[in-house]
Design a protein around this motif. Structure first.
Motif, short mmCIF file in Angstrom:
data_model
loop_
_atom_site.label_atom_id
_atom_site.label_comp_id
_atom_site.label_asym_id
_atom_site.label_seq_id
_atom_site.Cartn_x
_atom_site.Cartn_y
_atom_site.Cartn_z
N GLY A 30 -41.68 90.35 -31.44
CA GLY A 30 -42.92 89.67 -31.78
C GLY A 30 -44.16 90.44 -31.38
N PRO A 36 -42.66 88.45 -37.57
CA PRO A 36 -41.85 87.34 -38.06
C PRO A 36 -40.45 87.28 -37.44
CG PRO A 36 -43.03 88.31 -39.88
CD PRO A 36 -43.26 89.20 -38.69
N ILE A 39 -40.71 85.37 -34.22
CA ILE A 39 -40.73 83.92 -34.44
C ILE A 39 -39.30 83.41 -34.64
CG2 ILE A 39 -41.52 82.09 -35.98
CD1 ILE A 39 -43.92 83.99 -36.65
N TYR A 40 -38.54 84.10 -35.46
CA TYR A 40 -37.16 83.68 -35.74
C TYR A 40 -36.30 83.70 -34.48
CZ TYR A 40 -32.35 83.92 -37.30
OH TYR A 40 -31.00 83.70 -37.44
N ASN A 43 -37.25 80.96 -31.84
CA ASN A 43 -36.74 79.62 -32.15
C ASN A 43 -35.23 79.55 -31.96
OD1 ASN A 43 -39.21 78.41 -32.77
ND2 ASN A 43 -39.18 79.27 -34.82
N VAL A 64 -42.54 83.47 -29.74
CA VAL A 64 -42.97 82.67 -30.90
C VAL A 64 -44.50 82.69 -31.02
CG1 VAL A 64 -43.07 80.33 -31.85
CG2 VAL A 64 -40.93 81.20 -30.90
N ILE A 65 -45.19 82.48 -29.92
CA ILE A 65 -46.66 82.44 -29.97
C ILE A 65 -47.23 83.80 -30.37
CG2 ILE A 65 -48.72 82.19 -28.54
CD1 ILE A 65 -47.17 80.00 -27.00
N GLY A 67 -45.67 86.15 -31.92
CA GLY A 67 -45.27 86.40 -33.31
C GLY A 67 -46.20 85.75 -34.31
N TRP A 68 -46.58 84.50 -34.06
CA TRP A 68 -47.50 83.81 -34.97
C TRP A 68 -48.89 84.46 -34.95
CZ3 TRP A 68 -46.44 81.22 -39.01
CH2 TRP A 68 -45.31 80.43 -39.08
N THR A 71 -48.63 87.81 -36.76
CA THR A 71 -48.40 87.60 -38.19
C THR A 71 -49.70 87.19 -38.88
OG1 THR A 71 -46.10 86.98 -37.81
CG2 THR A 71 -47.09 86.27 -39.88
N ALA A 72 -50.46 86.29 -38.26
CA ALA A 72 -51.75 85.89 -38.83
C ALA A 72 -52.72 87.06 -38.86
CB ALA A 72 -52.33 84.73 -38.02
#
Length: 94
Positions: A30, A36, A39-40, A43, A64-65, A67-68, A71-72
């Motif tokens: 991430g 992405p 994130i996968y 989770n 996850v955080i 990664g998001w 990605t954004a």
């Protein structure tokens, strides 16, 4: 017999649970490789940690955080890049 009674023995050493491999992968992927996937794997790690009791839920959440966020950021960077390419292509035809 005068004096103190003998000390009790030390309790056995409890080894900590191992870290979840997917949680480590989530943070590394991430933050540095492909967000992405972070994130996968984050989770997926959270689900495995809930079942097995391994350590690493903080790493999975951070993966996850991050990664998001990345990605954004990369998505926004791509949109800006496409807009600049459209401006350059449109201005070169004049």
């Amino acid at each position: 017999m005068p004096g103190h009674p003998p000390y009790p023995p030390y309790p056995p050493y409890a080894h900590p649970a191992p870290f979840n491999t997917y949680a480590i992968l989530a943070l590394v992927l991430g933050a540095m490789v492909f967000p992405p996937l972070g994130i996968y794997f984050g989770n997926k790690a959270k689900g495995q940690i809930a079942q097995t009791g391994e350590r690493g839920v903080e790493l999975a959440t951070a993966g996850v955080i991050v990664g998001w966020i990345f990605t954004a950021f990369y998505g926004l960077l791509f949109v800006v890049w496409c807009g600049m390419a459209a401006v350059f292509v449109g201005s070169s035809g004049a």
